[in-house]
Design a protein around this motif. Sequence first.
Motif, short mmCIF file in Angstrom:
data_model
loop_
_atom_site.label_atom_id
_atom_site.label_comp_id
_atom_site.label_asym_id
_atom_site.label_seq_id
_atom_site.Cartn_x
_atom_site.Cartn_y
_atom_site.Cartn_z
N SER A 40 0.80 -1.29 -0.04
CA SER A 40 0.11 0.06 -0.02
C SER A 40 0.75 1.38 0.06
O SER A 40 0.48 2.48 0.06
CB SER A 40 -1.03 0.11 1.19
N SER A 41 2.07 1.13 0.21
CA SER A 41 3.05 2.34 0.23
C SER A 41 2.99 3.08 -1.14
O SER A 41 2.94 2.23 -2.16
CB SER A 41 4.44 1.76 0.19
N THR A 42 3.09 4.27 -1.16
CA THR A 42 3.20 5.13 -2.34
C THR A 42 4.98 5.22 -2.67
O THR A 42 5.42 5.78 -1.88
CB THR A 42 2.68 6.51 -2.56
N TYR A 43 4.90 5.03 -4.01
CA TYR A 43 6.55 5.57 -4.51
C TYR A 43 6.60 6.76 -5.35
O TYR A 43 5.45 6.73 -6.17
CB TYR A 43 7.06 4.18 -5.29
N ARG A 44 7.40 7.61 -5.01
CA ARG A 44 7.31 8.73 -5.76
C ARG A 44 8.71 9.21 -6.59
O ARG A 44 9.61 8.81 -6.01
CB ARG A 44 7.21 10.02 -4.50
N SER A 45 8.39 9.75 -7.57
CA SER A 45 9.24 10.20 -8.35
C SER A 45 9.29 11.72 -8.44
O SER A 45 8.23 12.23 -8.17
CB SER A 45 9.46 9.52 -9.63
N ASP A 46 10.16 12.27 -9.48
CA ASP A 46 10.07 13.88 -9.91
C ASP A 46 9.07 14.19 -10.56
O ASP A 46 8.20 15.13 -10.41
CB ASP A 46 11.33 14.30 -10.43
N VAL A 84 7.58 4.65 -13.47
CA VAL A 84 8.53 3.50 -13.16
C VAL A 84 9.67 3.76 -13.68
O VAL A 84 10.67 3.41 -13.30
CB VAL A 84 7.92 2.20 -13.84
N ARG A 85 9.62 4.18 -14.86
CA ARG A 85 11.16 4.33 -15.62
C ARG A 85 11.87 5.19 -14.66
O ARG A 85 13.46 5.17 -14.43
CB ARG A 85 11.07 5.33 -16.99
N GLU A 86 11.34 6.57 -14.12
CA GLU A 86 12.19 7.30 -13.37
C GLU A 86 12.47 6.71 -11.99
O GLU A 86 13.86 6.81 -11.44
CB GLU A 86 11.49 8.75 -12.97
N LEU A 87 11.77 5.80 -11.19
CA LEU A 87 12.16 4.99 -10.12
C LEU A 87 13.09 4.08 -10.42
O LEU A 87 14.25 3.97 -9.54
CB LEU A 87 10.92 4.19 -9.74
N ILE A 88 13.37 3.49 -11.49
CA ILE A 88 14.41 2.54 -12.07
C ILE A 88 15.78 3.26 -12.32
O ILE A 88 16.60 3.06 -11.71
CB ILE A 88 14.10 1.79 -13.33
N GLU A 89 15.55 4.27 -12.90
CA GLU A 89 16.68 5.20 -13.15
C GLU A 89 17.35 5.75 -11.83
O GLU A 89 18.72 6.06 -11.87
CB GLU A 89 16.51 6.33 -14.09
N SER A 90 16.52 6.23 -10.95
CA SER A 90 17.16 6.71 -9.93
C SER A 90 17.54 5.68 -8.69
O SER A 90 17.94 5.99 -7.65
CB SER A 90 15.95 7.79 -8.95
N GLY A 91 17.24 4.42 -8.94
CA GLY A 91 17.67 3.29 -8.14
C GLY A 91 16.80 2.95 -6.85
O GLY A 91 17.00 2.17 -6.18
N HIS A 96 11.40 -4.36 -12.12
CA HIS A 96 9.97 -4.16 -12.37
C HIS A 96 9.34 -5.30 -13.39
O HIS A 96 9.83 -5.55 -14.60
CB HIS A 96 9.75 -2.81 -12.90
N ILE A 97 8.13 -5.70 -13.11
CA ILE A 97 7.38 -6.73 -13.81
C ILE A 97 6.12 -6.29 -14.12
O ILE A 97 5.30 -5.85 -13.23
CB ILE A 97 7.16 -8.21 -13.14
#
Length: 121
Positions: A40-46, A84-91, A96-97
């Motif tokens: 239920s956590s929210t993952y944030r990118s820019d 998702v792309r930004e989260l991957i690029e930021s580590g 991701h599936i």
Amino acid sequence: MPDGYDRDRDKFDSNQRGRIFENGTARFFRDSENGYAQESSTYRSDIGKIKFDKVKQRDGLTYTIEEKSGRIEGQKDRRQLEVVRELIESGKVHKHILRSVEGESISPDIRELVIGLVGRI
């Protein structure tokens, strides 16, 4: 689909279909046995945020799953994939599936985003 899948799911609204698909993939792929939990956590990118369907944290790495039970198209799906792309690029996400129902359509522009993610993971 010739196997009756579409006919079987006509009885349910889109939220119910999504939950049925998620539960089915969890059993088929043995997600919980492989360390994934419904998150239920929210993952944030820019550029935005996302709540993944399933997440696994192991050895400081984050593994995510997003499941789509219908067509993959439109602004919402585009935005999710960009995040998702930004989260991957930021580590923040390490693998991701993206799972989808076999035979469901994916718009050409969304397909390009998915293909672009493949080489990053």
